[in-house]
Scaffold this motif. Sequence first.
Motif, mmCIF file in Angstrom:
data_model
loop_
_atom_site.group_PDB
_atom_site.id
_atom_site.type_symbol
_atom_site.label_atom_id
_atom_site.label_comp_id
_atom_site.label_asym_id
_atom_site.label_seq_id
_atom_site.Cartn_x
_atom_site.Cartn_y
_atom_site.Cartn_z
ATOM 1 N N VAL A 85 0.830 -1.201 0.000
ATOM 2 C CA VAL A 85 0.000 0.000 0.000
ATOM 3 C C VAL A 85 0.867 1.254 0.000
ATOM 4 O O VAL A 85 2.080 1.202 0.286
ATOM 5 N N ASP A 86 0.236 2.368 -0.299
ATOM 6 C CA ASP A 86 0.924 3.651 -0.224
ATOM 7 C C ASP A 86 1.520 3.843 1.175
ATOM 8 O O ASP A 86 0.844 3.594 2.182
ATOM 9 N N THR A 125 -8.751 0.982 -5.651
ATOM 10 C CA THR A 125 -7.721 1.943 -6.037
ATOM 11 C C THR A 125 -6.483 1.823 -5.171
ATOM 12 O O THR A 125 -5.349 1.838 -5.680
ATOM 13 N N PHE A 126 -6.667 1.704 -3.864
ATOM 14 C CA PHE A 126 -5.535 1.731 -2.942
ATOM 15 C C PHE A 126 -5.265 0.393 -2.265
ATOM 16 O O PHE A 126 -4.469 0.314 -1.334
ATOM 17 N N ASN A 175 -3.292 11.868 0.730
ATOM 18 C CA ASN A 175 -1.848 11.856 0.476
ATOM 19 C C ASN A 175 -1.395 10.846 -0.571
ATOM 20 O O ASN A 175 -0.203 10.722 -0.828
ATOM 21 N N GLY A 176 -2.351 10.119 -1.173
ATOM 22 C CA GLY A 176 -1.969 8.997 -2.022
ATOM 23 C C GLY A 176 -1.865 9.284 -3.506
ATOM 24 O O GLY A 176 -1.718 8.352 -4.307
ATOM 25 N N GLU A 177 -1.914 10.543 -3.917
ATOM 26 C CA GLU A 177 -1.939 10.876 -5.343
ATOM 27 C C GLU A 177 -0.704 10.368 -6.082
ATOM 28 O O GLU A 177 -0.806 9.796 -7.175
ATOM 29 N N GLU A 178 0.476 10.549 -5.509
ATOM 30 C CA GLU A 178 1.701 10.131 -6.191
ATOM 31 C C GLU A 178 1.750 8.607 -6.336
ATOM 32 O O GLU A 178 2.113 8.083 -7.394
ATOM 33 N N GLY A 190 1.649 6.366 -9.862
ATOM 34 C CA GLY A 190 2.601 5.294 -10.120
ATOM 35 C C GLY A 190 1.917 3.965 -10.382
ATOM 36 O O GLY A 190 2.318 3.193 -11.268
ATOM 37 N N LEU A 191 0.852 3.698 -9.619
ATOM 38 C CA LEU A 191 0.077 2.473 -9.825
ATOM 39 C C LEU A 191 -0.507 2.437 -11.227
ATOM 40 O O LEU A 191 -0.415 1.418 -11.925
ATOM 41 N N MET A 192 -1.126 3.535 -11.648
ATOM 42 C CA MET A 192 -1.771 3.569 -12.958
ATOM 43 C C MET A 192 -0.760 3.337 -14.079
ATOM 44 O O MET A 192 -1.046 2.629 -15.053
ATOM 45 N N GLU A 193 0.419 3.920 -13.944
ATOM 46 C CA GLU A 193 1.461 3.702 -14.954
ATOM 47 C C GLU A 193 1.874 2.234 -14.994
ATOM 48 O O GLU A 193 2.048 1.646 -16.071
#
Length: 388
Positions: free
Chosen positions: A41-42, A234-235, A282-285, A289-292
């Motif tokens: 997880v993030d 998502t997370f 806080n998990g945007e970054e 990275g996950l989506m990429e």
Amino acid sequence: MFNFDKQVCRKNSNCAKWDILKVLGNENAIPLWVADMDFEVDPSIKANIEKRLQHEVFGYTFLGESYYNAVISWMKRRHDWDVKKEWIKFTPGVVPGINYIIGAFTNPGDEVIIQTPVYHQFFKVIENNDCKVVENPLINENGVYSIDFEDFENKITEKTKIFLLCSPHNPIGKVWKEEELRRLGEICLKHNILIISDEIHSDLIFGENKHTVFSTLSKAIEDITIVCTAPNKTFNIAGLHTANIIVPNEKLRNKFAKHLEKLCISGPTIFGAIAQEAAYSNGEEWYQGLMEYLRGNIDFAVEFIETRIPKLKVQYPEGTYLLWVDFSALGIEGEELYQRLIKEAGVILNKGSIFGKGSDLYQRINLGTSRAVIKEALERIEKFVNEL
């Protein structure tokens, strides 16, 4: 910064995805079935949970302002949807939430329409409430799916109370266009049908595709729609049992809230609330990275199947981290194929039959894992196919 290639061992952790391998008949199989991811997880989620652990008392909790603000902010940033605090109702997961909604707004014998092939839990939540499943099969033209609007409207009777939508659609990975959703909404308005829109995969959209929140189509459609969301897909925090059921219509919301009270459904676990706040705040970054990485996994898997296992047919998914694969050219019936893939190929997929009629020759593949694991699994499938 984030190493999605890292292979985290999930065995012996009571993991639904990995620790059932022996029961299914092959302890060495690679599980690409249960729709959670194998990624860490993030770090902000873990850090915030660890900080709360230092308090050492884990008593009753409630939904604080920061919880609501995190949901509202994420929905605005990600989907340009202005959600009001009072619209948000907590449930311990999207599937339980859908179950509660059906319980609140139907009577035994009522009908609920779904569009098959579709997430297998849809059947269960309808049947749990003694309602009748009505299938509106999607039109399949060489693996490309579309909605049969004429059949959809023809299936509506005086007993039809709810349309249960999957958006984006699991298992086919379809991101519905705004005009498709609007047409469905207008049919439901015409016939006074309540819409439940399961949008749990709505953050996982690829390419130029755009997710449209059903409630944003019009004020009239908003008034008959309940949107089900969660940070779980998502997370990768499904085990923390947090979901947000968003009900703009006050009359519907009050009725739903009374039903939740009747069932003694209260707030989240301490750690579920903390995890959601950390993820959305806080998990945007990590999310980017996950989506990429997921896009890379999909690129790799689709190219592998098309070039090295051409007997199988696959369409590039527009959303979700799931592949819907046509195995029909092998000439093996669904249950037999599922069992042989486990015992002979050493991979566990989701058999198509659980997603509705006409899907026996399909399998669903979960790509939410390291690329090395995907490569090995596909090589095993390739060997299995070549040895037939």
